[in-house]
Design a protein around this motif. Structure first.
Motif, short mmCIF file in Angstrom:
data_model
loop_
_atom_site.label_atom_id
_atom_site.label_comp_id
_atom_site.label_asym_id
_atom_site.label_seq_id
_atom_site.Cartn_x
_atom_site.Cartn_y
_atom_site.Cartn_z
N ILE A 151 46.45 -70.97 -11.76
CA ILE A 151 45.20 -72.12 -11.49
C ILE A 151 44.59 -71.71 -9.94
O ILE A 151 43.61 -72.42 -9.69
N MET A 307 55.21 -86.20 -9.32
CA MET A 307 54.47 -85.08 -9.75
C MET A 307 53.03 -85.58 -9.33
O MET A 307 52.18 -84.33 -9.24
N LEU A 311 49.37 -80.61 -5.08
CA LEU A 311 47.98 -80.22 -4.59
C LEU A 311 47.55 -78.90 -5.53
O LEU A 311 46.54 -78.59 -4.86
N CYS A 316 54.13 -72.67 -6.91
CA CYS A 316 55.44 -72.64 -7.97
C CYS A 316 55.19 -71.59 -8.99
O CYS A 316 56.23 -70.90 -9.53
N MET A 339 54.74 -76.26 -12.77
CA MET A 339 54.01 -77.52 -12.64
C MET A 339 53.30 -77.84 -14.19
O MET A 339 53.29 -78.94 -14.49
N CYS A 370 57.42 -75.34 -2.95
CA CYS A 370 56.32 -76.31 -2.99
C CYS A 370 56.11 -77.23 -1.72
O CYS A 370 56.88 -77.65 -1.18
S1 SF4 Z 1 53.98 -75.60 -5.57
FE1 SF4 Z 1 53.96 -77.82 -5.79
S2 SF4 Z 1 52.15 -78.49 -4.94
FE2 SF4 Z 1 51.83 -76.32 -5.58
S3 SF4 Z 1 51.12 -76.17 -7.67
FE3 SF4 Z 1 53.36 -76.19 -7.83
S4 SF4 Z 1 53.88 -78.29 -7.91
FE4 SF4 Z 1 51.84 -78.44 -7.31
#
Ligand code: SF4
Length: 471
Positions: A151, A307, A311, A316, A339, A370
């Motif tokens: 992502i 959830m 951000l 993660c 996620m 996270c």
């Molecule tokens: S670490 Fe937390 S805030 Fe970042 S992408 Fe994963 S679930 Fe989302």
């Protein structure tokens, strides 16, 4: 998003047999982990900031309707137009209609995972619009005809050598050399004309600021600014969970987001876009549209509000042993990693995606890193439980668990079963591991099982803790 080829198991198998993929993913995620760890170590109040960030998001989520209405009022007052989309199809239809109304032929886009989530690239192509991805990594995967595998770094699965080959093949002028500077320069040159030719620029939003009606974008390349400023029309697509109460809150979250994503204090560009160009402004879009997308978020508000704090920092993913072994494409949705395994069942349905929560080792690393303390392992267990209750798990697994529950509830029977099972299982062990077990081939096909001890834990305790240590 178009469903990828094969089922989850086939995609995992393919990924595990791709040594190049492993090198590329480990290069990217290893760097990210090291940089994040250094950033966290250099910030003594990190844990306090993390708790404050979670509270900021929880507050906005709890009062989501109030802040979204405030955002709409302030955005309208700034000259923007706000559109509401219940689902992916409606969001795409709104964006395509706006592009058509603008007479667009070329549309530039800066990276937005929401766009991938709702299938916007396909919708634009279906409407005959020429889409130009302007983020460098998105440009790479657009040339390769792929979807993002991370992502934050959509081309994380590609090595620099791969990218050099792509640029040689597709750029109008080949890069003069294959070093990073030459290749970035080549992409810059290739994209430059499109920034100014596009009639419409589409961006996502990292935050929607209720008190001002502004949207915030955070990038390192400045492509969001070039995507949103020169075209006549700027369209923002944003999930409704991006709402925050104030600019102050957006900035507090930005500090956590950027450190968790890249280890830097700030990205190169943090921009608040507020309405179209005003009289006297030298540049900026004439029309500014904001498409607020639900697409399952209201369901999450009821079922898993934690959830909605996400951000989209990617930490993660970088710390997940499963993601690091198989990369992003194997997950099959817009969002990979922990996620993604929580979000994809919301968007694509649990029956189709039940393998994702099951593929997690539940080691808890994701929750630990996270920045808004989302209990990802708990949410994954929630999906697993739902899948069992809904009867989506294979009949054989369901029957096995029911049989085990029956035996486990009857101590005498349980002890008797153990007395037979332990020696029997030991017969299948080779060098301390069981690689193949009758009636459990589904499990042992992809995992080895440790050789069980000679006696049970209970027997060991009863004997005063003296375990027969012979293997
Ligand atoms: S670490 Fe937390 S805030 Fe970042 S992408 Fe994963 S679930 Fe989302």
């Amino acid at each position: 998003m178009t469903a990828p080829a094969g089922n989850f198991h086939d995609r995992v198998e393919k990924a595990l047999h791709d040594p190049q993929l492993k090198i590329a993913i480990e290069r990217t995620t290893g760097n990210a982990r090291r940089k994040r760890a250094a950033a966290v170590a250099a910030w003594p109040d990190f844990e306090a900031a993390r708790a404050a960030a979670a509270a900021i998001k929880d507050h906005a989520i709890e009062h989501m309707a109030f802040y979204l209405e405030m955002f709409e009022r302030n955005a309208l007052a700034s000259g923007a137009l706000v559109h509401w989309a219940r689902d992916a199809d409606e969001a795409c239809r709104i964006v395509v209609d706006l592009c058509k109304a603008a007479g667009a032929k070329t549309v530039t886009r800066s990276k937005s995972m929401l766009g991938e989530e709702i299938g916007l690239p396909h919708a634009l192509a279906g409407a005959g619009l020429r889409r130009v991805e302007t983020d460098l990594a998105e440009h790479i995967i657009q040339l390769a005809g792929e979807t993002p595998s991370h992502i934050i770094w959509p081309a994380a699965h590609r090595t620099a050598e791969d990218v050099a080959k792509l640029f040689d093949q597709y750029h109008h002028e080949k890069p003069p050399a294959h070093d990073v500077v030459s290749m970035v320069g080549s992409a810059r040159k290739e994209l430059r004309a499109d920034f100014f030719a596009a009639e419409v620029g589409i961006s996502g939003a990292n935050f929607l600021v209720a008190e001002t009606g502004a949207i915030c974008t955070i990038t390192n390349e400045g492509n969001a600014e070039l995507t949103t400023t020169p075209p006549r029309v700027h369209i923002v697509t944003a999930g409704i969970e991006k709402i925050v109460a104030s600019t102050e809150h957006a900035l507090q979250l930005t500090r956590l987001l950027v450190r968790s994503a890249t280890g830097a204090d700030l990205t190169q560009y943090t921009t608040f876009h507020c309405g179209p160009k005003r009289p006297g402004d030298r540049d900026g879009p004439e029309q500014f549209h904001i498409v607020l997308v639900d697409h399952g978020r209201t369901q999450m508000l009821a079922e898993m509000p934690d959830m909605l704090r996400c951000l989209r920092c990617g930490a993660c993913l970088n710390h997940c042993v499963v993601y690091r072994a198989i990369g992003g494409h194997a997950y099959g949705g817009a969002y990979p990693g922990p996620m993604g395994s929580v979000l994809t069942p919301v968007f694509d349905g649990l029956e189709r995606t039940r393998d994702l929560p099951t593929a997690c080792t539940l080691n808890g690393q994701c929750k630990q890193v996270c920045p808004v303390d989302i209990p990802l392992p708990t949410l994954l267990r929630h999906w697993r439980a739902r899948s069992w209750r809904a009867g989506y798990e294979p009949k054989i697994s369901s029957a096995a668990v029911k049989a085990w529950a029956y035996v486990a509830a009857r101590p005498a029977l349980y002890r008797l079963a153990q007395a037979f099972a332990l020696p029997a299982m030991r017969l299948f062990a080779r060098e301390g591991w069981i690689s193949s077990l009758p009636l459990a081939s589904g499990w042992t096909a992809s995992r080895d099982f440790p050789k069980p001890p000679r006696q049970t834990f209970l027997t060991t305790i009863k004997k005063g803790g003296k375990e027969n240590r012979k293997p």
